[in-house]
Write an enzyme that holds these catalytic residues in place. Sequence first.
Site, PDB file in Angstrom:
ATOM      1  N   ASP A  18     -47.761 -22.709  72.060  1.00 16.83           N
ATOM      2  CA  ASP A  18     -46.488 -23.078  71.457  1.00 16.83           C
ATOM      3  C   ASP A  18     -46.739 -23.674  70.082  1.00 16.83           C
ATOM      4  O   ASP A  18     -47.882 -23.964  69.717  1.00 16.83           O
ATOM      5  CB  ASP A  18     -45.662 -24.000  72.363  1.00 16.83           C
ATOM      6  CG  ASP A  18     -46.333 -25.342  72.625  1.00 16.83           C
ATOM      7  OD1 ASP A  18     -47.536 -25.490  72.289  1.00 16.83           O
ATOM      8  OD2 ASP A  18     -45.670 -26.231  73.167  1.00 16.83           O
ATOM      9  N   TYR A  22     -47.020 -26.047  66.665  1.00 20.47           N
ATOM     10  CA  TYR A  22     -47.415 -27.430  66.425  1.00 20.47           C
ATOM     11  C   TYR A  22     -46.174 -28.317  66.544  1.00 20.47           C
ATOM     12  O   TYR A  22     -45.086 -27.936  66.119  1.00 20.47           O
ATOM     13  CB  TYR A  22     -48.008 -27.576  65.024  1.00 20.47           C
ATOM     14  CG  TYR A  22     -49.310 -26.827  64.815  1.00 20.47           C
ATOM     15  CD1 TYR A  22     -50.452 -27.155  65.536  1.00 20.47           C
ATOM     16  CD2 TYR A  22     -49.396 -25.790  63.893  1.00 20.47           C
ATOM     17  CE1 TYR A  22     -51.657 -26.480  65.326  1.00 20.47           C
ATOM     18  CE2 TYR A  22     -50.595 -25.111  63.675  1.00 20.47           C
ATOM     19  CZ  TYR A  22     -51.709 -25.456  64.401  1.00 20.47           C
ATOM     20  OH  TYR A  22     -52.893 -24.785  64.199  1.00 20.47           O
ATOM     21  N   PHE A  57     -51.189 -20.860  65.135  1.00 22.97           N
ATOM     22  CA  PHE A  57     -52.351 -21.508  64.542  1.00 22.97           C
ATOM     23  C   PHE A  57     -52.190 -21.855  63.062  1.00 22.97           C
ATOM     24  O   PHE A  57     -52.948 -22.657  62.522  1.00 22.97           O
ATOM     25  CB  PHE A  57     -53.634 -20.686  64.733  1.00 22.97           C
ATOM     26  CG  PHE A  57     -54.060 -20.537  66.159  1.00 22.97           C
ATOM     27  CD1 PHE A  57     -54.633 -21.600  66.840  1.00 22.97           C
ATOM     28  CD2 PHE A  57     -53.870 -19.345  66.839  1.00 22.97           C
ATOM     29  CE1 PHE A  57     -55.017 -21.485  68.161  1.00 22.97           C
ATOM     30  CE2 PHE A  57     -54.260 -19.211  68.173  1.00 22.97           C
ATOM     31  CZ  PHE A  57     -54.839 -20.277  68.840  1.00 22.97           C
ATOM     32  N   HIS A  63     -60.733 -21.300  74.042  1.00 23.49           N
ATOM     33  CA  HIS A  63     -59.784 -21.674  72.993  1.00 23.49           C
ATOM     34  C   HIS A  63     -60.550 -22.360  71.852  1.00 23.49           C
ATOM     35  O   HIS A  63     -61.558 -23.039  72.085  1.00 23.49           O
ATOM     36  CB  HIS A  63     -58.748 -22.634  73.584  1.00 23.49           C
ATOM     37  CG  HIS A  63     -57.560 -22.855  72.701  1.00 23.49           C
ATOM     38  ND1 HIS A  63     -57.553 -23.796  71.686  1.00 23.49           N
ATOM     39  CD2 HIS A  63     -56.338 -22.270  72.682  1.00 23.49           C
ATOM     40  CE1 HIS A  63     -56.378 -23.782  71.081  1.00 23.49           C
ATOM     41  NE2 HIS A  63     -55.623 -22.864  71.662  1.00 23.49           N
TER      42      HIS A  63
END
Length: 268
Positions: A108, A110, A121, A232
Site C-alpha cells: 500500500d 506510503y 516504492f 522484500h
Amino acid sequence: MSASRTKSGRPSRDGELFDMPLKESVAAAPVPGRLTVERLSSWPPSTEATGSLRHELDAFLLSVEGQRLGGFLAERIKQGATIFPPGPFRALELTPLESVRIVILGQDPYHGPGQAHGLAFSVPDGVPIPPSLRNILAELQRDLGVPMRRSGSLETWAKQGVLLLNTCLTVEEGRPASHAGKGWAVLIGRILHAIVARSHPTVFMLWGAHAQSWRPIVDAGDGCRLILTCNHPSPLSARRPPKPFIGCGHFGQATRYLEQHGAGSLNW
C-alpha cells in the site's frame, strides 16, 4: 450508490463521485498532498491514458465492490481522514496496458505526508528516499552499475513500461494497511489478469510474501513472462535468507530477458 452511464458511455454515480470531466483529470498531474473528493471525482482518466484497461476499469467502477469502495473513500474524507496519495491511479495513467513490460508489485502507499504519489516504492522529487527504495537503488547500482540517484521519483521507469503497482491504492495518514480489504484487490486482480492475457514479453518482480501471494494470477495463462521472486527490499528482510533482496540480480535478469525477446531495453 446506484450505477448508470452518461451519454458519453462513462460510469455515473449518485453524487457525481466518479463523473468529472476527463480531459481535466489527465491534463493536471497529481501533486503531493491528500486525496480530496474533487480528485477522487476525476477518475477514470481518459481512454487515451488507460488504453485497453478501460473496460476492466469501467467494469470495476460499476461493480458492487467499486461503488462500495467509492462510498467508503468519500465517507472517510467527509469524516476528516487524511488519505494518500492525491492521485491513486497515477501508475495506470503513466503505464497503460499496451506499454507494460515490467510489473513491480508493492503493498500500500506510503502513509507519511507528501510521500505517496501513486507509484509503488516511489516518492516525489525532493522527498527523502525511504529505506526500502534506498535498498532498491542500491541493488540497481550493485547489479547494473547505475549510479545512486538523489531523487526518489521513479516516474521515468513508469514512462518506459514499468508498472509500479500497489495492491492497495489508498491509505490513511499514519495507518499502514488501513484500506486493505476495502475493494482494491478486485481491481488489482482484473489488471493482473489483463496483463498476463497478453502475448507481450513481461517481467514480474514479486518482492516479499505479500507480492508473491499474487503469483497464482501471474502464473495463469500462456503469455510470455519471467517471474522473479525474493525477499522484500525492507531493511528488515533485504539481506536475510532464503532469498535476500540485495544480490538478487533482478534488474539485470529483467533487462536481458526483454532484450532477448525483442521488447527493447530500459534506461534504469
